[in-house]
Design a protein around this motif. Structure first.
Motif, PDB file in Angstrom:
ATOM      1  N   GLU A 165       0.997  -1.274   0.079  1.00  0.00           N
ATOM      2  CA  GLU A 165      -0.053   0.008   0.030  1.00  0.00           C
ATOM      3  C   GLU A 165       0.661   1.403  -0.095  1.00  0.00           C
ATOM      4  O   GLU A 165       0.451   2.294  -0.556  1.00  0.00           O
ATOM      5  CB  GLU A 165      -1.014  -0.132   1.275  1.00  0.00           C
ATOM      6  CG  GLU A 165      -2.226  -1.109   1.102  1.00  0.00           C
ATOM      7  CD  GLU A 165      -2.761  -0.928   2.325  1.00  0.00           C
ATOM      8  OE1 GLU A 165      -2.668  -0.470   3.402  1.00  0.00           O
ATOM      9  OE2 GLU A 165      -3.957  -1.437   2.243  1.00  0.00           O
ATOM     10  N   SER A 166       1.817   1.290   0.682  1.00  0.00           N
ATOM     11  CA  SER A 166       2.867   2.480   0.829  1.00  0.00           C
ATOM     12  C   SER A 166       3.909   2.419  -0.244  1.00  0.00           C
ATOM     13  O   SER A 166       4.307   3.650  -0.714  1.00  0.00           O
ATOM     14  CB  SER A 166       3.573   2.470   1.912  1.00  0.00           C
ATOM     15  OG  SER A 166       4.480   1.691   2.096  1.00  0.00           O
ATOM     16  N   ALA A 167       4.563   1.288  -0.644  1.00  0.00           N
ATOM     17  CA  ALA A 167       5.547   1.252  -1.707  1.00  0.00           C
ATOM     18  C   ALA A 167       5.402   0.300  -2.815  1.00  0.00           C
ATOM     19  O   ALA A 167       6.428   0.257  -3.622  1.00  0.00           O
ATOM     20  CB  ALA A 167       6.813   0.932  -0.783  1.00  0.00           C
ATOM     21  N   GLY A 168       4.148  -0.038  -3.026  1.00  0.00           N
ATOM     22  CA  GLY A 168       3.965  -0.913  -4.278  1.00  0.00           C
ATOM     23  C   GLY A 168       3.066  -0.372  -5.000  1.00  0.00           C
ATOM     24  O   GLY A 168       2.891   0.633  -5.508  1.00  0.00           O
ATOM     25  N   TRP A 169       2.007  -1.436  -5.796  1.00  0.00           N
ATOM     26  CA  TRP A 169       0.921  -0.954  -6.791  1.00  0.00           C
ATOM     27  C   TRP A 169      -0.181  -1.739  -6.167  1.00  0.00           C
ATOM     28  O   TRP A 169      -0.553  -2.747  -6.605  1.00  0.00           O
ATOM     29  CB  TRP A 169       1.576  -1.490  -8.130  1.00  0.00           C
ATOM     30  CG  TRP A 169       2.442  -0.766  -8.979  1.00  0.00           C
ATOM     31  CD1 TRP A 169       2.353   0.206  -9.697  1.00  0.00           C
ATOM     32  CD2 TRP A 169       3.775  -1.120  -9.167  1.00  0.00           C
ATOM     33  NE1 TRP A 169       3.453   0.582 -10.474  1.00  0.00           N
ATOM     34  CE2 TRP A 169       4.481  -0.048  -9.931  1.00  0.00           C
ATOM     35  CE3 TRP A 169       4.617  -1.963  -8.441  1.00  0.00           C
ATOM     36  CZ2 TRP A 169       5.857  -0.228 -10.102  1.00  0.00           C
ATOM     37  CZ3 TRP A 169       6.325  -1.946  -8.726  1.00  0.00           C
ATOM     38  CH2 TRP A 169       6.394  -1.128  -9.717  1.00  0.00           C
ATOM     39  N   PRO A 170      -0.644  -0.879  -5.204  1.00  0.00           N
ATOM     40  CA  PRO A 170      -1.942  -1.607  -4.796  1.00  0.00           C
ATOM     41  C   PRO A 170      -3.266  -1.877  -5.427  1.00  0.00           C
ATOM     42  O   PRO A 170      -3.824  -2.666  -5.207  1.00  0.00           O
ATOM     43  CB  PRO A 170      -2.265  -0.658  -3.396  1.00  0.00           C
ATOM     44  CG  PRO A 170      -1.654   0.771  -3.649  1.00  0.00           C
ATOM     45  CD  PRO A 170      -0.572   0.316  -4.556  1.00  0.00           C
ATOM     46  N   GLU A 171      -3.332  -1.254  -6.443  1.00  0.00           N
ATOM     47  CA  GLU A 171      -4.533  -1.225  -7.238  1.00  0.00           C
ATOM     48  C   GLU A 171      -4.177  -1.599  -8.718  1.00  0.00           C
ATOM     49  O   GLU A 171      -5.001  -2.206  -9.562  1.00  0.00           O
ATOM     50  CB  GLU A 171      -5.314  -0.068  -7.545  1.00  0.00           C
ATOM     51  CG  GLU A 171      -5.671   0.556  -6.057  1.00  0.00           C
ATOM     52  CD  GLU A 171      -6.711  -0.183  -5.384  1.00  0.00           C
ATOM     53  OE1 GLU A 171      -7.456  -0.859  -6.010  1.00  0.00           O
ATOM     54  OE2 GLU A 171      -6.490  -0.108  -4.094  1.00  0.00           O
ATOM     55  N   ALA A 172      -2.849  -2.091  -9.023  1.00  0.00           N
ATOM     56  CA  ALA A 172      -2.627  -2.568 -10.297  1.00  0.00           C
ATOM     57  C   ALA A 172      -2.870  -4.116 -10.411  1.00  0.00           C
ATOM     58  O   ALA A 172      -2.833  -4.780  -9.527  1.00  0.00           O
ATOM     59  CB  ALA A 172      -1.343  -1.965 -10.677  1.00  0.00           C
ATOM     60  N   ASP A 173      -2.984  -4.423 -11.926  1.00  0.00           N
ATOM     61  CA  ASP A 173      -2.813  -5.766 -12.429  1.00  0.00           C
ATOM     62  C   ASP A 173      -1.870  -6.390 -12.245  1.00  0.00           C
ATOM     63  O   ASP A 173      -0.753  -5.973 -12.145  1.00  0.00           O
ATOM     64  CB  ASP A 173      -3.404  -5.779 -13.860  1.00  0.00           C
ATOM     65  CG  ASP A 173      -4.916  -5.093 -14.067  1.00  0.00           C
ATOM     66  OD1 ASP A 173      -5.766  -5.498 -13.057  1.00  0.00           O
ATOM     67  OD2 ASP A 173      -5.029  -4.977 -15.156  1.00  0.00           O
ATOM     68  N   GLY A 174      -1.725  -7.743 -11.945  1.00  0.00           N
ATOM     69  CA  GLY A 174      -0.602  -8.375 -11.928  1.00  0.00           C
ATOM     70  C   GLY A 174      -0.282  -9.012 -10.348  1.00  0.00           C
ATOM     71  O   GLY A 174      -1.118  -8.688  -9.411  1.00  0.00           O
ATOM     72  N   GLU A 175       0.325 -10.090 -10.324  1.00  0.00           N
ATOM     73  CA  GLU A 175       1.009 -10.607  -9.053  1.00  0.00           C
ATOM     74  C   GLU A 175       1.956  -9.609  -8.266  1.00  0.00           C
ATOM     75  O   GLU A 175       3.139  -9.881  -8.839  1.00  0.00           O
ATOM     76  CB  GLU A 175       1.320 -12.017  -9.241  1.00  0.00           C
ATOM     77  CG  GLU A 175       1.668 -12.643  -7.866  1.00  0.00           C
ATOM     78  CD  GLU A 175       2.065 -14.045  -7.751  1.00  0.00           C
ATOM     79  OE1 GLU A 175       1.603 -14.794  -7.251  1.00  0.00           O
ATOM     80  OE2 GLU A 175       3.150 -14.175  -8.624  1.00  0.00           O
ATOM     81  N   HIS A 176       1.835  -8.919  -7.586  1.00  0.00           N
ATOM     82  CA  HIS A 176       2.786  -8.072  -7.040  1.00  0.00           C
ATOM     83  C   HIS A 176       3.211  -8.531  -5.691  1.00  0.00           C
ATOM     84  O   HIS A 176       4.457  -7.958  -4.809  1.00  0.00           O
ATOM     85  CB  HIS A 176       2.156  -6.540  -6.500  1.00  0.00           C
ATOM     86  CG  HIS A 176       1.846  -5.868  -7.988  1.00  0.00           C
ATOM     87  ND1 HIS A 176       2.590  -5.279  -8.954  1.00  0.00           N
ATOM     88  CD2 HIS A 176       0.614  -5.594  -8.582  1.00  0.00           C
ATOM     89  CE1 HIS A 176       1.961  -5.086  -9.877  1.00  0.00           C
ATOM     90  NE2 HIS A 176       0.735  -5.210  -9.856  1.00  0.00           N
TER      91      HIS A 176
END
Length: 269
Positions: free
Chosen positions: A72-83
């Protein structure tokens, strides 16, 4: 049970830049994903930035983690794909056997202990003076200094592989090298299937300021790291498994010591 996690980091976010610049901050973020009290278990982590636009954080934990706060703070919380990927580590441990070969990656902090540094800092000199005047002077610990050349870092690695439960086999294909590149052999006559892919010198603030809260000076950490890649062969499965779970070398809290494995690429068997 043991888990290996992979978290994708978005380097363009403000929180990400703080984590990427300071291993102490990243250590705190990693600790925040582990249930239970701080330091309740050995946690190993490593930041891989082969792709500077999408670095990956790898973490090895004994309990199942939750990386929601990092995403939530340093990634892609709403993007497609396996994060975020969290995998059971047991199947890999079950494949460890005498003579088995793996491709590997390790970021480590190659160091040496010395009682006579060439140019000690004021803090190091104070520690040496204190040790010399103490009851332990007959068995001084010395200072831990980082190896700063590629050849010294390779020697450090190759001199310790047997005690870690593996060896690095001779290279199957030996390319021609320049005189400058030859120094990266670590002093070995036989070329090994081993290379350093990244070398860094980290300097960062650790923890809170000493003394009163108004004092801006914080404890400072400086360390040199090297990322080793190559092929290894297991010589002692029990010792090797222990190093997989507990790490290699010092500075584990700062992203060093996590040895990860992969199948040997086709054509290298």
């Amino acid at each position: 049970m043991t888990y290996l996690s992979r978290i994708r980091i978005n380097p363009l976010r403000a929180a990400s830049r703080a984590l990427l610049a300071n291993p102490h901050a990243m250590h705190g973020a990693v600790a925040g994903g582990i249930p239970g009290a701080p330091d309740s278990e050995r946690v190993l982590w490593r930041l891989d930035a082969d792709n500077p636009h999408r670095p990956h954080l790898f973490v090895l934990t004994r309990s199942k983690p939750d990386w929601t706060h990092i995403v939530e703070s340093a990634g892609w919380p709403e993007a497609d794909g396996e994060h975020v990927a969290v995998r059971d580590y047991t199947p890999l441990l079950d494949r460890v056997a005498l003579g088995r070969e793996f491709a590997f990656r390790l970021t480590a902090n190659p160091v040496q202990n010395t009682l006579k540094p060439l140019r000690p800092t004021p803090g190091q000199q104070a520690r040496l003076n204190a040790a010399g005047s103490s009851a332990e002077a007959r068995r001084p610990r010395g200072l831990r200094l980082g190896h700063r050349t590629a050849s010294a870092q390779l020697r450090w690695f190759l001199e310790r592989t047997e005690r870690w439960g593996f060896t690095v086999p001779p290279a199957r294909f030996v390319p021609s090298v320049s005189e400058d590149e030859a120094d990266l052999s670590g002093g070995e006559d036989v070329p090994r299937d081993l290379r350093i892919t990244e070398r860094r010198r980290h300097s960062f603030a650790k923890g809170e300021a000493r003394g009163n809260p108004g004092n801006p000076r914080k404890p400072h950490v400086t360390l040199s790291t090297a990322t080793f890649e190559g092929r290894l062969r297991v010589t002692d499965p029990a010792t090797f498994t222990d190093r997989l779970l507990n790490g290699i070398g010092p500075a584990k809290a700062y992203g060093c010591g996590l040895l990860t494995l992969a199948p040997v690429p086709e054509g290298n068997h």
